[in-house]
Design a protein around this motif. Structure first.
Motif, PDB file in Angstrom:
ATOM      1  N   ALA A 142       9.010  -0.309   4.014  1.00 12.86           N
ATOM      2  CA  ALA A 142       7.750  -0.511   3.291  1.00 12.86           C
ATOM      3  C   ALA A 142       7.927  -0.281   1.798  1.00 12.86           C
ATOM      4  N   ALA A 200       4.716  -5.253   3.950  1.00 13.75           N
ATOM      5  CA  ALA A 200       4.909  -3.857   3.548  1.00 13.75           C
ATOM      6  C   ALA A 200       3.803  -2.979   4.114  1.00 13.75           C
ATOM      7  N   TYR A 238       4.344   0.050   6.692  1.00 14.28           N
ATOM      8  CA  TYR A 238       3.857   1.377   6.299  1.00 14.28           C
ATOM      9  C   TYR A 238       2.961   1.960   7.384  1.00 14.28           C
TER      10      TYR A 238
END
Length: 411
Positions: A216, A377, A381
């Motif tokens: 991420a 991302a 995450y």
């Protein structure tokens, strides 16, 4: 924060301004004069800079482990000396080979002086005040481009780029080194047996979420690096005016600082993992705004506001989320491990975007691609914090409890 911690943050803050300004931001202003002087294409200059970022990524885990073992004061001071030497080599290089060698050394210096070294060094000294101290430190760092872009250009205009870099080397040697060496207290470090035991535990039970978190952060670093290298050209395509593009891009720096202030005022008691979710969403939203920047005159301005704030808070998230999820034991090694793929991504992004543009893709197309990467991302995450969210919130409570501080020399 007490007086000792304020002194530490101010000392580190000044060195971060000088470090980021001299080793990272100055090349954007001085690349063309460098290329003209060395009689090479400007792509060689940016190639050398990209190689420096790769070296920084390779060195980051070693620098982090060194901070855990010897303390941030020793590593940052040594990094300042290496930074001064690398800048001098670049400034005095008569031809391209030595110029490239200088940048490779600068990459090693980055790993030992910039945020990924400063954060664990600050962690060793700040105790339960780490989060607020980190936010204050990033406020200093946000001023680096604002200070060093005009400073680099003025020194070049009055003398030349070589004098500018010699001046920056002097700042590293006569300001950063003394501040690192004597303004930072000595941290209480664990014994070798304690470090070996922690390293064994880390090898046996490394959480899978750490991999997702590294991905991420790397994807975000790719997006930010691509935008940093191409933002003026992208906005120029959208607005059909270079002057307007420059003014819009100039908002990003102040908005980084504004975003960090807003995080401190409104979200300092919110878990950093949750702040990170909002920040990743804002980054993706900013890329979508850039994709549609030509649709209306107000869109580029809103993009700059959202992107700048997201970029600023991302630095705080990157420094705090690992501490919440995994604690601050062996924090230097942890930050170095997370930093490694991000440095590689930073190095690749400008080159890859240039290749896409030369292949016929428009800046709008690039922005859409970056939006997709930003959403990816966000997904990775969420995968990182999902299984460990409850543990992360407990970790934050433990980190903020003086009796459980891992850093016996904390102030």
């Amino acid at each position: 924060m007490n007086a000792v911690l304020i002194r530490i943050v101010c000392a580190l803050g000044l060195t971060q301004i000088i470090g980021w300004g001299s080793l990272y931001y100055s090349v954007a202003v001085l690349a063309k004069p460098m290329a003209d002087s060395l009689q090479c294409d400007v792509s060689w200059v940016f190639g050398a800079f990209s190689a420096a970022l790769v070296v920084s990524g390779l060195c980051a885990p070693h620098a982090g482990r060194a901070i855990d073992r010897f303390g941030g004061r020793a590593v940052l001071a040594a990094g300042s000396v290496l930074a001064a030497a690398s800048l001098l080599i670049i400034a005095l290089a008569p031809a391209l080979p030595l110029f490239i060698v200088g940048w490779l050394l600068a990459g090693a210096a980055m790993s030992a002086t910039l945020y990924d070294a400063a954060f664990p060094a600050l962690s060793q000294l700040s105790g339960t005040r780490y989060r607020s101290a980190l936010t204050a430190l990033t406020l200093f760092g946000g001023l680096a481009s604002t200070a060093f872009w005009p400073l680099a250009w003025r020194l070049h205009s009055a003398f030349d780029w070589r004098v500018a870099l010699i001046s920056f080397a002097a700042l590293q040697l006569f300001m950063c080194f003394p501040l690192h060496r004597w303004a930072l207290p000595r941290a209480q470090l664990r014994t070798q047996a304690e470090r070996d035991s922690a390293a064994l535990r880390a090898r046996v039970a490394m959480p899978r979420s750490l991999l997702w978190l590294g991905i991420a952060f790397a994807l975000n670093a790719f997006v930010f690096s691509a935008i940093g290298a191409h933002i003026v050209a992208a906005l120029s395509e959208a607005t059909a005016s270079v002057a307007d593009a420059v003014w819009i891009a100039a908002l990003i720096g102040p908005m980084q600082v504004t975003g960090r202030i807003m995080e401190f005022v409104f979200a300092r008691r919110v878990a950093a993992t949750r702040v990170g979710v909002v920040t990743f969403m804002l980054t993706a939203g900013a890329m979508l705004l850039l994709w549609q920047a030509g649709a209306a005159g107000w869109v580029p301005w809103v993009f700059a506001l959202v992107y700048g704030a997201a970029n600023g808070v991302t630095t705080i998230v990157r420094g705090n989320v690992p501490a919440e999820l995994y604690g601050r034991e062996d924090y230097g090694a942890l930050m170095g491990r997370l930093a490694q793929p991000s440095f590689f991504a930073k190095a690749l992004a400008p080159v890859m975007v240039s290749l896409l543009l030369s292949g016929g893709l428009s800046y709008a197309g690039v922005a859409l691609l970056l939006a997709v990467l930003s959403l990816l991302a966000l997904v990775t995450y969420l995968a990182a914090i999902g299984p460990d969210r409850h543990a992360g919130e407990q970790s934050q409570v433990l980190v903020d409890t003086p009796q459980r501080s891992q850093h016996r020399g904390a102030v």
